[in-house]
Design an enzyme around this catalytic site. Structure first.
Site, PDB file in Angstrom:
ATOM      1  N   ARG A 245       0.852  -1.183   0.000  1.00 53.98           N
ATOM      2  CA  ARG A 245       0.000   0.000   0.000  1.00 53.98           C
ATOM      3  C   ARG A 245       0.892   1.239   0.000  1.00 53.98           C
ATOM      4  NH1 ARG A 245      -3.409  -2.642  -1.743  1.00 53.98           N
ATOM      5  NH2 ARG A 245      -5.564  -2.953  -1.042  1.00 53.98           N
TER       6      ARG A 245
ATOM      7  N   GLU B 139      -3.399   7.977  -5.274  1.00 52.50           N
ATOM      8  CA  GLU B 139      -3.627   7.309  -6.552  1.00 52.50           C
ATOM      9  C   GLU B 139      -4.889   7.857  -7.206  1.00 52.50           C
ATOM     10  OE1 GLU B 139      -3.617   3.072  -5.952  1.00 52.50           O
ATOM     11  OE2 GLU B 139      -1.603   3.059  -5.101  1.00 52.50           O
TER      12      GLU B 139
ATOM     13  N   HIS C 297      -0.798   0.486 -10.082  1.00 50.55           N
ATOM     14  CA  HIS C 297      -1.444  -0.475  -9.177  1.00 50.55           C
ATOM     15  C   HIS C 297      -1.959  -1.674  -9.984  1.00 50.55           C
ATOM     16  CE1 HIS C 297      -3.475  -0.610  -4.971  1.00 50.55           C
ATOM     17  NE2 HIS C 297      -3.179  -1.834  -5.382  1.00 50.55           N
TER      18      HIS C 297
END
EC number: 1.1.1.79
Length: 324
Positions: A237, A266, A285
């Site tokens: 993360r 993000e 991601h």
């Protein structure tokens, strides 16, 4: 009469039909307040909630008095207020097992791509810079036989250790909340404290969830302890890392390079200094982002919700105490 659910993620037809065989399904694009208000009656009567990425918090739960189970199409759930669900006796289901191998592949790809400078040199070729035999300015560094440090020895950490040990003959160090005997037996992995791992590892791979304890676990102090030749990989993360400290460490040459699948914010800002560094591989991601795995995650989440609303929470339940 079928129980009703809210679906806030587009599913393939076969999975949608599976849901519709068990539930009355209301599909919405997101969980924004205006969406909830527009479908107030459906939210108020829904016993189930299924989707990904959106915030599930107390404000939403207040609009869903009948909710009994939520199913997220992910392994992570830092966007969900688990305590609020548990207090309401709402179970939260997730998809931990189906993405393990794919995420481990992504981490390995980041290690290889970053060490061998694949993105950097490929862009130079496209720019017409390959005009003669290459020299040291184009070289990367080896991966095989280098020391891998894994921070977080869960399913993905184990799958990464397997690839590194058997595929690349890499000694494996690991740091986790507790020792992992299987990792030590199968991969000859060595448990150590975080400082030792940082000082000895050639690759530091972070595969941690975001918690109060892990937020900004990696900052200036940790990067200063790493080898100047070390490569830092984050596939857990984003907020586990103080991004400004990472940027400074890269700019100052405290570490060699970084491969990043996750970020503090993000999508990553187009103004981020990380995007201007040739020694950074930044991807959006993509850890579990293959067609096969994303389908399997959605299928798992569908089955999880069906099971949960039938009182079956033996697997994939984040907060089984909520069912008590």
């Amino acid at each position: 009469m079928k129980p009703s659910i809210i679906l806030y993620k587009t599913l393939p037809d076969d999975l949608l039909h599976r849901l519709e065989a068990h539930f009355t399904v209301t599909q919405v694009p997101n969980l924004h307040p205006e969406t909830v208000a527009r479908h107030a009656q459906a939210f108020a009567s829904a016993q189930g909630l299924l989707g990904a990425s959106e915030t599930v918090n107390r404000a939403l739960l207040e609009k869903m008095p009948a909710l009994r189970a939520a199913s997220t199409i992910s392994v992570g759930y830092d966007n969900v207020e688990v305590d609020a669900l548990t207090a309401r006796k709402i179970v939260l289901m997730h998809t931990p097992a189906v993405l393990t191998e794919t995420v481990a592949d992504t981490v390995m790809a980041l290690m290889l791509t970053t060490a061998r400078r694949v993105v950097d040199v490929a862009e130079r070729v496209k720019a017409g810079e390959w005009t003669e035999s290459i020299g040291p300015a184009w070289f990367g560094i080896d991966v095989h036989h280098k020391t891998l440090g894994i921070v977080g020895m869960g399913r993905i950490g184990m799958a990464l250790a397997q690839r590194a040990h058997f595929g690349f003959t890499m000694p494996v160090l690991y740091h986790a909340r507790r020792r992992h005997q299987e990792a030590e037996d199968r991969f000859n992995a060595r448990y150590c404290d975080l400082d030792t791992l940082l000082q000895e590892a050639d690759f530091v791979c972070v595969i941690l969830p975001l918690t109060a304890e892990t937020r900004h676990l990696f900052g200036a102090t940790q990067f200063a302890r790493m080898k100047s030749s070390a490569i830092f990989i984050n596939a857990g993360r984003g907020p586990v890392v103080d991004e400004n400290a990472l940027i400074a460490a890269l700019q100052n040459g405290e570490i060699y390079a970084a491969g990043l699948d996750v970020f503090e914010q993000e999508p990553l800002s187009v103004d981020s200094p990380l995007l201007n560094m040739s020694n950074v591989v930044a991807v959006p991601h993509i850890g579990s982002a293959t067609h096969e795995t994303r389908y399997n995650m959605m299928a798992c989440a569908v089955d999880n919700l069906i099971d949960a609303l039938q009182g079956k929470i033996e697997k994939n339940c984040v907060n089984p105490q909520a069912a008590g």
